[in-house]
Design an enzyme around this catalytic site. Structure first.
Site, mmCIF file in Angstrom:
data_model
loop_
_atom_site.group_PDB
_atom_site.id
_atom_site.type_symbol
_atom_site.label_atom_id
_atom_site.label_comp_id
_atom_site.label_asym_id
_atom_site.label_seq_id
_atom_site.Cartn_x
_atom_site.Cartn_y
_atom_site.Cartn_z
ATOM 1 C CG HIS A 96 -2.298 0.603 0.835
ATOM 2 N ND1 HIS A 96 -3.442 0.372 1.568
ATOM 3 C CD2 HIS A 96 -2.674 1.443 -0.170
ATOM 4 C CE1 HIS A 96 -4.452 1.034 1.035
ATOM 5 N NE2 HIS A 96 -4.017 1.698 -0.016
ATOM 6 C CG ASP A 118 -6.278 -0.532 4.505
ATOM 7 O OD1 ASP A 118 -6.191 -1.560 5.204
ATOM 8 O OD2 ASP A 118 -5.304 -0.036 3.914
ATOM 9 C CG HIS A 120 -4.682 -2.655 8.652
ATOM 10 N ND1 HIS A 120 -4.801 -3.510 7.563
ATOM 11 C CD2 HIS A 120 -4.462 -3.448 9.735
ATOM 12 C CE1 HIS A 120 -4.662 -4.755 7.961
ATOM 13 N NE2 HIS A 120 -4.458 -4.752 9.277
ATOM 14 C CG ASP A 122 -2.736 1.700 5.560
ATOM 15 O OD1 ASP A 122 -2.475 0.857 6.428
ATOM 16 O OD2 ASP A 122 -3.015 1.409 4.385
ATOM 17 C CG HIS A 135 2.415 -2.122 4.643
ATOM 18 N ND1 HIS A 135 1.883 -3.365 4.360
ATOM 19 C CD2 HIS A 135 2.827 -2.199 5.936
ATOM 20 C CE1 HIS A 135 1.960 -4.144 5.428
ATOM 21 N NE2 HIS A 135 2.532 -3.462 6.379
ATOM 22 C CG ASP A 222 -5.092 -3.277 1.875
ATOM 23 O OD1 ASP A 222 -5.250 -4.503 1.676
ATOM 24 O OD2 ASP A 222 -4.169 -2.818 2.579
ATOM 25 C CG ASP A 224 -6.059 -5.393 4.538
ATOM 26 O OD1 ASP A 224 -6.889 -4.463 4.482
ATOM 27 O OD2 ASP A 224 -4.886 -5.213 4.928
ATOM 28 C CD GLU A 267 -0.391 -4.415 1.407
ATOM 29 O OE1 GLU A 267 0.074 -5.560 1.518
ATOM 30 O OE2 GLU A 267 0.191 -3.376 1.791
#
Length: 295
Positions: A96, A118, A120, A122, A135, A222, A224, A267
């Site tokens: 990322h 995402d 997360h 980030d 990332h 992303d 994930d 990712e």
């Protein structure tokens, strides 16, 4: 619509190997032919050349800082050229950290909004990061926070204003990162918000927040953000993510709003995938973001 596809096969920003093979896996899942079947004009520009180095040899506090900057500077240059031609760049990651370059290139051409899908945030800086993995820092970098060399990458600071930035699907934040986001002007829709409101209301609000204030929106996706049952081939999976249909509806709504100026998917880790399932899903999601419909 004319689409320019560009791969960025790097894992410098990540904490495990494999995402550098993401662009190849997504292409193998028939990305170009899938988009051409939608009557899009597609030009695959190939991959940015990324140096091969020994990950164990890195000693920088922000891991592989110089390599990440070099890759993002080159990516920004190519993306800005594509945008100036009124073409739509689709960037395939890679980890990322590459989105720093994607958004920098677009920001050189027009004032951008940003929707960040995402698990997360980030939103770490070097001061708050527990790992030093870049990332985990790109969104903070894009809005002007963190390592000076990263923040200034591409010559635009900030690349996107915080008020024009929306995160969707987050469910795993570091303690200090959580506080940084609370103090920022970034709009954050957690998985709890999606559970309570539904993805339709969340995306309606996200599009309304940034769609009218900018000249275009970059979508950074992303994989994930999806539940690991849907997308097993990611480096940092977190339970309880978006379902298959929630992800598609989110991107279908963005396409209907006609706000997409650029797009990256990041990712994808083929080493951890099951039968290229995650890369195939990435292709389907790109198609939804660019206007594919059931009927």
């Amino acid at each position: 619509m004319e689409v320019k596809v560009l791969g960025v096969p790097t894992d410098f920003g990540a904490n495990r190997r494999g995402v550098d093979m993401g662009p190849s896996a997504i292409r193998y899942a028939n990305l170009v032919s899938s988009l051409e079947d939608m009557d899009l004009v597609v030009d695959d520009l190939g991959d940015i050349r990324v140096p091969v180095i020994n990950n164990e040899a890195n000693k920088e506090e922000a891991k592989f800082l110089s390599q990440v900057i070099d890759v993002c500077q080159e990516l920004a240059l190519i993306v800005s050229k594509i945008a100036k031609q009124d073409k739509l760049p689709v960037i395939l990651g890679g980890d990322h950290s590459i989105t720093i370059g994607s958004v920098a290139g677009m920001a050189q051409v027009k004032e951008m909004g940003l929707i960040w899908f995402d698990a997360h945030g980030d939103f770490n800086t070097l001061k708050t990061s527990e790992s030093g993995n870049i990332h985990g820092m790109p969104l903070a970098t894009i809005v002007g926070r963190g390592v000076k060399e990263l923040v200034e990458c591409g010559g635009i600071t900030p690349k996107v204003k915080e008020k024009n930035t929306v995160i969707v699907g987050v469910r795993d934040l570091d303690k200090e990162e959580r506080q940084l986001l609370k103090e920022s002007e970034v709009t954050v829709f957690t998985m709890d918000d999606i559970d309570r409101l539904g993805i339709y209301k969340v995306m309606s609000q996200a599009i309304r927040i940034i769609g009218s204030q900018t000249a275009g929106v970059h979508i950074s996706f992303d994989l994930d953000v999806l539940d690991p049952l849907e997308a097993p081939g990611v480096g940092t999976p977190v339970k309880g993510g978006l379902t298959y249909r929630e992800a598609h509806l989110a991107l279908e709504m963005i396409a209907e709003a006609n706000i997409v100026a650029s797009l990256d998917l990041v990712e994808v880790n083929p080493i951890l995938d099951q039968g290229n399932q995650t890369a195939e899903l990435a292709v389907e999601l790109i198609a939804s973001a660019l206007g594919k419909r059931i009927l």
